[in-house]
Write a protein that holds these residues in place. Structure first.
Motif, mmCIF file in Angstrom:
data_model
loop_
_atom_site.group_PDB
_atom_site.id
_atom_site.type_symbol
_atom_site.label_atom_id
_atom_site.label_comp_id
_atom_site.label_asym_id
_atom_site.label_seq_id
_atom_site.Cartn_x
_atom_site.Cartn_y
_atom_site.Cartn_z
ATOM 1 N N GLY A 47 -163.791 97.592 -72.141
ATOM 2 C CA GLY A 47 -165.139 96.064 -71.864
ATOM 3 C C GLY A 47 -164.312 96.823 -70.414
ATOM 4 O O GLY A 47 -164.522 95.205 -69.256
ATOM 5 N N LYS A 66 -164.879 100.886 -67.050
ATOM 6 C CA LYS A 66 -164.813 102.283 -66.884
ATOM 7 C C LYS A 66 -165.956 102.706 -66.439
ATOM 8 O O LYS A 66 -165.971 103.989 -65.853
ATOM 9 C CB LYS A 66 -163.593 103.306 -68.030
ATOM 10 N N TYR A 96 -168.489 101.258 -65.542
ATOM 11 C CA TYR A 96 -168.992 100.754 -64.532
ATOM 12 C C TYR A 96 -168.224 101.070 -63.327
ATOM 13 O O TYR A 96 -169.134 101.984 -62.834
ATOM 14 C CB TYR A 96 -168.588 99.443 -64.343
HETATM 15 P P1 ADP Z 1 -165.803 100.045 -70.772
HETATM 16 O O1 ADP Z 1 -166.364 101.242 -69.925
HETATM 17 O O2 ADP Z 1 -164.584 100.243 -70.020
HETATM 18 O O3 ADP Z 1 -166.144 100.231 -71.784
HETATM 19 P P2 ADP Z 1 -167.759 98.300 -68.952
HETATM 20 O O4 ADP Z 1 -167.563 99.629 -67.840
HETATM 21 O O5 ADP Z 1 -168.929 98.686 -69.868
HETATM 22 O O6 ADP Z 1 -166.283 99.010 -69.867
HETATM 23 O O7 ADP Z 1 -167.613 97.000 -68.039
HETATM 24 C C1 ADP Z 1 -167.812 96.372 -69.062
HETATM 25 C C2 ADP Z 1 -168.801 95.268 -68.362
HETATM 26 O O8 ADP Z 1 -167.516 94.424 -67.828
HETATM 27 C C3 ADP Z 1 -170.281 95.680 -68.141
HETATM 28 O O9 ADP Z 1 -170.908 94.651 -68.096
HETATM 29 C C4 ADP Z 1 -169.596 95.547 -66.273
HETATM 30 O O10 ADP Z 1 -170.632 95.376 -65.864
HETATM 31 C C5 ADP Z 1 -168.798 94.731 -66.245
HETATM 32 N N1 ADP Z 1 -168.041 95.311 -65.273
HETATM 33 C C6 ADP Z 1 -166.848 96.396 -65.646
HETATM 34 N N2 ADP Z 1 -166.209 96.474 -64.055
HETATM 35 C C7 ADP Z 1 -166.841 95.610 -63.626
HETATM 36 C C8 ADP Z 1 -166.322 95.307 -61.990
HETATM 37 N N3 ADP Z 1 -165.853 96.256 -61.227
HETATM 38 N N4 ADP Z 1 -167.521 94.611 -61.176
HETATM 39 C C9 ADP Z 1 -168.266 94.086 -61.770
HETATM 40 N N5 ADP Z 1 -168.802 94.384 -63.498
HETATM 41 C C10 ADP Z 1 -167.845 95.091 -64.233
#
Ligand code: ADP
Length: 443
Positions: free
Chosen positions: A184, A187, A189
Motif C-alpha cells: 500500500g 510500489k 503505482y
Molecule cells: P503497493 O504496490 O506498495 O502495495 P500500490 O502501488 O498499490 O501499493 O498503492 C496503493 C494505493 O495508493 C493505490 O490506490 C495507488 O493508486 C495509491 N498510490 C500509491 N502511490 C501513489 C502516488 N505516488 N500518488 C498517488 N497515488 C498513489
C-alpha cells in the motif's frame, strides 16, 4: 512468438567484469564502513541550537535527532579514481490516502529538504518533545499533487531512475530497479501505474509507471539507431513462496507447476522453460506487459491479495549488433524491473499456516537481499555473497554488484500510523546506499 526451448538458458547476460564494449574502464570495489542490516544506528541527542539548519521548527523544550545515514565519502578525481555508486537509492512518499485522512489522529510526519528526509515523531501528549530521524538518499520524491507542482510526477521518477538504466542497457551493462516498501506504500503505482491492467492507463502521460515508460523509451531509442540492429526479448514471472510462476505462459500461471532455476556454468542462473518473447515494437511489448499484469491480478484474486505477497520481475534483454565497430560484434544486456513483495512484518495473531509460510518466504528473500547488499558493501576480498540463499537474489545475481547498475526505490506512507514500517523501510534503504563501486580510469 518465440518460446524458449526447454532447458535452454536464455540469460546470455554480461559476465561480471566484462563491461560490454566499454573496455577502458575497469571497476573495483572499495571498502565502506561495515554496517549490518537491522543494527540500530547511533542516536545523538542534540540541543535545539545545534541541530541541522534545515530541520523544520520544533516545539520548545528538547528534541532528539537520530542521524541514520552513513554518508559515503567520494574521492576527488585528482586521485585518478572516479568513485561512483552503481547503486542509486531513492525514496518516494505517496500522498495520504482517504483511510489515513479519515483516521482521527493520523498526521503527516515526513519532512523533505533536498535529499534529506526527516521523520518527526512527537513524544508526550502535549507534543513538547520530538524525535527526528534524519536520512539522506540520492533522491527523495514527494508525490504528485496538483496544488504543489514541486512534487514529483511519474515522469520525474522515470527521468531520474529509469533513464540511467536505459543508458546502461545501451552501453551493454545489466541493470536492475527494484521497488521496496510495505504493502500500500506505492510500489506498483511507481513501477506500473495507477491501473496496471488498463491499456489507457498504461499509455497515459499522467499515470504510467516506470516499466511501461522504460519500454516506450527503449523503442524510441531503437528507432533512432544508425548502423546498428537491435533485438528485444521479454519475460515476466513472479516468485511466490520461493516458487517461480511464468506470467506470460499460455495457460494460467498458477495452474502450472512452478518452474525451476538452474545454474549454467558460463551464463549463470536461468529459469528452465520460462517463456521468452521476441518483441519488435512498443505495442507488442505493451501487450505482453498487460497479459502478465492480468495474470498477476487474476492469481491475486484467487489467492487473497497474493500479489502483495509475491515478487514480480519483468525482464528485458537487449541485443545490439553494431555494424560500425567490428563485423559481427554485439553487446547484450538485461534489465530487470522488480516489484518486491510487501516488506511489512505479519502480526502473530490470526495467521493461517499459509500466511505464516508466506511471511517466512518473504522475510527470507528480503533478508537475503539485505545480506547480499551488506556483503557487497563490506567489500572484503573474497567476501562471500549469499546470492543463492533465496530464489530472488539468485536470479538477480548478475544485476547486483559488479558492473551492473542497480536502483532501489523505497516507497513510504507519510502517516504516523505506519511509523514502524516506514522507519524499517528507510533503514533498509539507508543500508543499501552504502554500496559504492569505484571506477579506475586507465591512462
Ligand atoms: P503497493 O504496490 O506498495 O502495495 P500500490 O502501488 O498499490 O501499493 O498503492 C496503493 C494505493 O495508493 C493505490 O490506490 C495507488 O493508486 C495509491 N498510490 C500509491 N502511490 C501513489 C502516488 N505516488 N500518488 C498517488 N497515488 C498513489
Amino acid at each position: 512468438m518465440a518460446l524458449s526451448a526447454p532447458g535452454t538458458p536464455r540469460n546470455v547476460s554480461m559476465k561480471k567484469g566484462t563491461p560490454g564494449m566499454v573496455d577502458k574502464i575497469t571497476r573495483t570495489v572499495i571498502r565502506t564502513p561495515k554496517t549490518q542490516f537491522s543494527t540500530p544506528r547511533p542516536i545523538c541527542m542534540t540541543p535545539k541550537s545545534k541541530r541541522l539548519n534545515s530541520l523544520p521548527d520544533t516545539p520548545e523544550c528538547f528534541s532528539a535527532v537520530a542521524v541514520e545515514t552513513p554518508i559515503a565519502k567520494r574521492r576527488s578525481s585528482k586521485d585518478k579514481f572516479d568513485e561512483i555508486s552503481n547503486l542509486t537509492v531513492a525514496v518516494r512518499i505517496r500522498p495520504m490516502n482517504s483511510r489515513e485522512l479519515a483516521c482521527i489522529g493520523a498526521v503527516d510526519i515526513v519532512k523533505v529538504c533536498d535529499d534529506q528526509l526527516i521523520i518527526r515523531t512527537q513524544i508526550g501528549s502535549n507534543g513538547n518533545m520530538s524525535t527526528d530521524h534524519v536520512f539522506h538518499y540520492d533522491h527523495v520524491f514527494w508525490s504528485c499533487d496538483e496544488l504543489n507542482p514541486k512534487y514529483a510526477t511519474q515522469e520525474d521518477i522515470f527521468r531520474t531512475l529509469g533513464d540511467p538504466l536505459l543508458d546502461s542497457a545501451f552501453r551493454g551493462y545489466n541493470a536492475c530497479l527494484f521497488a521496496y516498501g510495505q504493502t500500500g506504500s506505492g510500489k506498483s503505482y511507481s513501477m506500473m501505474g495507477k491501473n496496471m491492467c488498463e491499456i489507457i492507463d498504461i499509455d497515459s502521460q499522467q499515470f504510467t509507471g516506470i516499466t511501461p515508460r522504460f519500454c516506450r523509451n527503449l523503442f524510441d531509442r531503437i528507432s533512432k539507431l544508425e548502423n546498428s540492429a537491435a533485438s528485444v526479448e521479454v519475460s515476466y514471472f513472479e516468485i511466490y513462496n520461493e516458487k517461480i510462476h511464468d506470467l506470460l505462459a499460455n495457460s494460467n500461471a498458477m495452474n502450472r507447476a512452478p518452474l525451476k532455476v538452474r545454474e549454467h556454468p558460463e551464463l549463470g542462473p536461468y529459469i528452465v522453460d520460462l517463456s521468452v518473447h521476441v518483441v519488435k515494437s512498443y505495442k507488442e511489448l505493451r501487450n505482453w506487459l498487460l497479459i502478465g499484469n492480468k495474470n498477476r491480478a487474476t492469481a491475486a484474486t484467487v489467492m487473497n491479495e497474493k500479489s502483495s505477497r509475491s515478487h514480480s520481475i519483468f525482464s528485458i534483454e537487449l541485443c545490439l549488433s553494431e555494424g560500425l565497430i567490428e563485423e559481427g560484434s554485439s553487446r547484450r544486456s538485461r534489465v530487470s524491473l522488480v516489484d518486491l513483495a510487501g516488506s511489512e512484518r505479519l502480526g502473530n495473531s490470526h495467521n493461517t499456516e499459509e500466511k505464516i509460510r508466506e511471511g517466512v518466504c518473504i522475510n527470507k528473500s528480503l533478508l537475503t537481499l539485505g545480506k547480499v547488499i551488506s556483503a557487497l558493501s563490506d567489500q572484503k576480498k573474497n567476501q562471500f555473497v549469499p546470492y543463492r540463499d533465496s530464489v530472488l537474489t539468485w536470479l538477480l545475481r548478475e544485476s547486483l554488484g559488479g558492473n551492473s547498475l542497480t536502483s532501489m526505490l523505497a516507497t513510504i506512507s507519510p502517516a504516523n500510523t505506519h511509523l514502524d514500517e516506514t522507519l524499517a523501510t528507510l533503514r533498509y534503504a539507508c543500508q543499501a546506499r552504502s554500496i559504492i563501486n569505484r571506477a579506475r580510469v586507465n591512462e
